[in-house]
Write a protein that holds these residues in place. Structure first.
Motif, short mmCIF file in Angstrom:
data_model
loop_
_atom_site.label_atom_id
_atom_site.label_comp_id
_atom_site.label_asym_id
_atom_site.label_seq_id
_atom_site.Cartn_x
_atom_site.Cartn_y
_atom_site.Cartn_z
N VAL A 125 60.86 54.21 -0.70
CA VAL A 125 61.12 54.06 0.73
C VAL A 125 62.31 53.12 0.85
N LEU A 126 63.46 53.67 1.28
CA LEU A 126 64.71 52.93 1.26
C LEU A 126 65.36 52.90 2.64
N PRO A 127 65.84 51.73 3.08
CA PRO A 127 66.62 51.68 4.32
C PRO A 127 68.04 52.15 4.05
N SER A 128 68.53 53.11 4.82
CA SER A 128 69.88 53.62 4.60
C SER A 128 70.87 53.17 5.66
N ALA A 129 70.38 52.72 6.83
CA ALA A 129 71.27 52.22 7.89
C ALA A 129 70.46 51.35 8.84
N VAL A 130 71.09 50.30 9.33
CA VAL A 130 70.45 49.39 10.28
C VAL A 130 71.40 49.16 11.45
N GLU A 131 70.90 49.39 12.65
CA GLU A 131 71.65 49.10 13.87
C GLU A 131 70.88 48.01 14.62
N ALA A 132 71.51 46.86 14.81
CA ALA A 132 70.83 45.72 15.42
C ALA A 132 71.52 45.30 16.71
N GLU A 133 70.70 44.90 17.68
CA GLU A 133 71.19 44.34 18.93
C GLU A 133 70.53 42.99 19.14
N TYR A 134 71.26 42.07 19.77
CA TYR A 134 70.77 40.71 19.93
C TYR A 134 70.93 40.25 21.38
N ARG A 135 70.06 39.35 21.76
CA ARG A 135 70.23 38.68 23.05
C ARG A 135 69.54 37.32 22.98
N ASP A 136 70.04 36.38 23.74
CA ASP A 136 69.47 35.04 23.79
C ASP A 136 68.41 35.00 24.89
N THR A 137 67.32 34.31 24.60
CA THR A 137 66.25 34.19 25.57
C THR A 137 65.58 32.83 25.40
N THR A 138 64.65 32.52 26.26
CA THR A 138 63.93 31.25 26.17
C THR A 138 62.44 31.51 26.31
N THR A 139 61.65 30.64 25.72
CA THR A 139 60.20 30.74 25.84
C THR A 139 59.75 30.12 27.15
N SER A 140 58.44 30.24 27.42
CA SER A 140 57.91 29.65 28.65
C SER A 140 58.03 28.13 28.65
N LYS A 141 58.19 27.54 27.44
CA LYS A 141 58.33 26.09 27.33
C LYS A 141 59.79 25.66 27.30
N GLY A 142 60.70 26.62 27.46
CA GLY A 142 62.12 26.29 27.52
C GLY A 142 62.83 26.28 26.18
N ASN A 143 62.16 26.69 25.10
CA ASN A 143 62.80 26.70 23.79
C ASN A 143 63.73 27.91 23.68
N LYS A 144 64.92 27.68 23.12
CA LYS A 144 65.88 28.76 22.97
C LYS A 144 65.50 29.65 21.78
#
Length: 260
Positions: free
Chosen positions: A104-123
């Motif tokens: 079982v091999l990964p042949s391609a990875v497409e990643a997306e990112y975004r910044d968010t915060t928790t309910s306690k304000g942690n980034k």
């Protein structure tokens, strides 16, 4: 006296180049030939997996894994639930895929990112990864599949976590891996009160009731199966002892004009 490059080539077992260096650099040596060895005459050894197509090899993997229970529990933030972790799933599939010659091999990875915060304000950094997988069988043929995974992390582990989730999704979904947990349809909830457990005698009375249609008899059989009550013995209409399964099948056959 030999040069440093000549001594290094001799130590590595490479032939010493006779041509003079160009512009002060030794001539390049192709250490990775483009031609691969011909495996057409390869004969599997006694420890090798059986040479079958990938779809059959994957079917054998599924058959051997059978089921993975939700044996881990998350309890935090007022939420509690059971789940099957990545390590648990991989530990179940890993040895079995090895036995059947499946990679079982990964042949391609497409990643997306975004910044968010928790309910306690942690980034936090959220990663959503779409991974294309190759399931390679012992004969070299492949299946191509795609899954997605999401993860939150406060450091640099979000991508790895998201890919791990995608791997778990791949193995559980493409493996159609059951939990063997109790069927949720085996019970029902009444608003305000806990649903009572029916007795074998109450099911017997409903089965024998002439107003009970054949469709309801089939549904009763399904309920009894989920409750593991098919083997419960009750006295039938003639006073003889009979299992609920046999009673239901017999009455159903009589009312539909068919066999049991």
């Amino acid at each position: 006296m030999t040069t440093l490059s000549e001594r290094a080539a001799a130590a590595a077992g490479r032939p010493v180049q006779d041509t003079p260096p160009v512009d002060g650099y030794p001539p390049a040596v192709d250490e990775h030939p483009s031609t691969m060895p011909d495996l057409g005459e390869y004969e599997p050894g006694p420890d090798d997996p059986e040479m079958v197509p990938v779809h059959l090899a994957w079917l054998r993997v599924r058959r051997d894994v059978r089921a993975i229970a939700k044996g881990e529990q998350y309890n935090g933030g007022g939420t509690r639930f059971n789940f099957r972790g990545v390590d648990t799933v991989v530990n179940c599939f890993g040895p079995v895929t090895l036995r059947h010659g499946v990679n079982v091999l990964p042949s391609a990875v497409e990643a997306e990112y975004r910044d968010t915060t928790t309910s306690k304000g942690n980034k936090m950094r959220e990663c959503t990864a779409r991974v294309t997988w190759l399931i390679v069988g012992p004969m070299g043929d492949t299946l191509t599949l795609q899954t997605q995974g999401e993860a939150l992390d406060s450091a640099d582990k979000g991508t790895a976590k998201a890919q791990s989730v995608a791997l778990r999704v791949l193995l559980l979904t493409s493996g159609l891996t059951p939990t063997h947990d109790k069927d949720p349809d085996a019970s029902y909830i009444e608003r305000g009160n806990e649903a009572p457990v029916r007795s074998a005698e109450s099911y017997r009375d409903e089965i024998l009731d002439k107003k009970t249609p054949p469709g309801r008899l089939q549904q009763i059989g399904y309920e009894l199966g989920n409750l593991r009550m098919l083997g419960s013995r009750v006295q039938n209409e003639t006073g003889e002892w009979e299992t609920l399964d046999d009673l239901g099948r017999r009455i159903y056959g009589e009312r539909t004009g068919g066999g049991s």
